[in-house]
Enzyme design. Structure first.
Site, mmCIF file in Angstrom:
data_model
loop_
_atom_site.group_PDB
_atom_site.id
_atom_site.type_symbol
_atom_site.label_atom_id
_atom_site.label_comp_id
_atom_site.label_asym_id
_atom_site.label_seq_id
_atom_site.Cartn_x
_atom_site.Cartn_y
_atom_site.Cartn_z
ATOM 1 N N HIS A 190 -0.600 -38.958 66.688
ATOM 2 C CA HIS A 190 -2.050 -38.757 66.590
ATOM 3 C C HIS A 190 -2.804 -39.986 66.100
ATOM 4 O O HIS A 190 -3.960 -40.205 66.447
ATOM 5 C CB HIS A 190 -2.359 -37.541 65.714
ATOM 6 C CG HIS A 190 -2.100 -36.250 66.425
ATOM 7 N ND1 HIS A 190 -3.054 -35.636 67.203
ATOM 8 C CD2 HIS A 190 -0.978 -35.499 66.533
ATOM 9 C CE1 HIS A 190 -2.541 -34.537 67.730
ATOM 10 N NE2 HIS A 190 -1.275 -34.428 67.345
ATOM 11 N N ASN A 240 -0.786 -38.057 72.978
ATOM 12 C CA ASN A 240 -0.631 -37.762 71.547
ATOM 13 C C ASN A 240 0.802 -37.363 71.201
ATOM 14 O O ASN A 240 1.331 -37.783 70.171
ATOM 15 C CB ASN A 240 -1.584 -36.633 71.141
ATOM 16 C CG ASN A 240 -2.943 -37.160 70.708
ATOM 17 O OD1 ASN A 240 -3.041 -38.259 70.157
ATOM 18 N ND2 ASN A 240 -3.987 -36.408 70.976
ATOM 19 N N ASP A 299 -5.909 -41.557 68.012
ATOM 20 C CA ASP A 299 -7.244 -41.919 67.501
ATOM 21 C C ASP A 299 -7.643 -43.317 67.978
ATOM 22 O O ASP A 299 -8.785 -43.571 68.344
ATOM 23 C CB ASP A 299 -7.249 -41.877 65.966
ATOM 24 C CG ASP A 299 -7.327 -40.447 65.441
ATOM 25 O OD1 ASP A 299 -7.538 -39.528 66.263
ATOM 26 O OD2 ASP A 299 -7.176 -40.262 64.213
ATOM 27 N N GLU A 303 -11.171 -35.295 73.601
ATOM 28 C CA GLU A 303 -11.046 -36.513 74.411
ATOM 29 C C GLU A 303 -12.090 -36.550 75.522
ATOM 30 O O GLU A 303 -11.896 -37.163 76.555
ATOM 31 C CB GLU A 303 -9.626 -36.620 74.981
ATOM 32 C CG GLU A 303 -9.248 -35.564 76.002
ATOM 33 C CD GLU A 303 -8.662 -34.280 75.399
ATOM 34 O OE1 GLU A 303 -8.995 -33.958 74.240
ATOM 35 O OE2 GLU A 303 -7.905 -33.607 76.108
ATOM 36 N N ASP A 307 -13.246 -37.468 80.883
ATOM 37 C CA ASP A 307 -12.163 -36.865 80.109
ATOM 38 C C ASP A 307 -10.891 -37.689 80.290
ATOM 39 O O ASP A 307 -10.520 -38.044 81.411
ATOM 40 C CB ASP A 307 -11.940 -35.425 80.592
ATOM 41 C CG ASP A 307 -11.031 -34.649 79.653
ATOM 42 O OD1 ASP A 307 -11.549 -34.002 78.735
ATOM 43 O OD2 ASP A 307 -9.797 -34.713 79.845
#
Ligand SMILES: [Mg+2]
Length: 317
Positions: A195, A190, A199, A226, A182
């Site tokens: 965002h 973010n 990505d 994530e 994770d």
């Protein structure tokens, strides 16, 4: 029926056709027709066909109906009830001309009927059509298992892979390891970078994690958000921890800046590792729960680290 063959498609090789018929003249006729275009396997009985299927999975099956001992209808029913052969397209090739027989074949799951005496162009055309449909179906199925953002396996691929390995390793009595990875404080990332860059971070992470996959049987998938997961068959805990250490090196090498509000100034991950010998008493998800618990430990003890379960351990560890 338990087979060791892979379900993966073989794009570079010609399609494989299995022809089952008790009459040699029919087998010769169909074999001669198909041989220039396909890899042809033949069987003179259902018993022989079962033997072939133990080691080789064809792309399509041409099946005679009237055969001594086990007939084509019964064999079709048997194949449709087996996970490994359920999706194998079956075309009945038969001297039966009654509507009721044809309907019976379709109800059993056949994709088509070809009547004897065989018309060569019709047989070739139907085989070609159904192979093309099969190829497209396989392609769509493969695509449905890919995570669109990162290009690695998605959650559905994970579910299928875990269930398959759980069953397979249970029969073999081997251990299955799992890593749950994770990204630390990804929300802060973010919030700070946006965002779109979030990505890109996920894509870079997926690419970095992919680098530590060294065996064809090891699989990396995006579990969601994530979170990534590795499924490592025949891997004891020590081996799984070694993979986790390698991935930490790869993530560090990315050297990606993190939000100033985060604990670390570079993007880091936490990893939970667990190993189990699959058994009937527990569902496959029990392995995930163990690994996830370790991930929770890693998060709670400062992030950017690996935690692994000390138990349950197998005697040879
Ligand atoms: Mg026959």
């Amino acid at each position: 029926m338990q087979t060791e063959h892979q379900q993966q498609s073989r794009p570079s090789s010609p399609a494989r056709v299995l022809v089952v018929d008790d009459e040699l003249t029919n087998l010769r006729l169909m074999g001669d027709l198909l041989n220039p275009h396909y890899e042809v396997l033949i069987a003179r009985s259902v018993a022989e066909a079962r033997e072939v299927l133990r080691t080789q999975l064809p792309d399509i099956l041409l099946l005679d109906v009237m055969m001594p001992e086990v007939d084509g209808f019964s064999f079709c029913h048997e194949l449709k009830g087996n996970d490994e052969t359920r999706d194998l397209p079956i075309i009945f090739v038969t001297a039966l001309h009654e509507e009721i027989d044809e309907l019976k074949g379709f109800r059993l799951g056949a994709v088509d009927f070809i009547h004897k005496p065989i018309s060569s162009p019709i047989l070739l055309a139907r085989v070609r059509t159904h192979l093309e449909l099969k190829r497209r179906t396989d392609m769509l199925e493969q695509r449905a298992l890919i995570d669109a953002l990162t290009g690695i396996g998605n959650r559905r691929a994970y579910d299928l892979s875990l269930a398959a390995e759980w069953g397979r390793l249970q029969r073999k009595g081997s251990c299955l390891s799992m890593l749950v990875v994770d990204i630390d404080q990804f929300k802060l990332y973010n919030d700070f970078f946006g965002h779109r860059q979030g990505d890109e971070c996920l894509q870079a992470l997926a690419a970095a994690l992919s680098k530590v996959i060294s065996r064809a049987s090891d699989q990396l998938m995006r579990y969601g958000g994530e979170e990534f997961v590795f499924v490592l068959p025949n891997t004891p805990l020590a081996g799984a921890v070694a993979v986790a250490e390698k991935l930490m090196v790869e993530v560090r090498a990315l050297n990606m800046p993190q939000s100033p509000d985060a604990d670390h100034d570079r993007v880091t991950v936490s990893v939970g590792v667990a190993c189990l010998e699959p058994n009937n008493d527990q569902p496959p998800e029990s392995l995930f729960l163990l690994a996830d618990k370790q991930l929770y430990e890693a998060k709670g003890s400062g992030r950017n680290r690996i935690c692994f379960s000390e138990e349950p351990r197998s005697p040879d560890e």
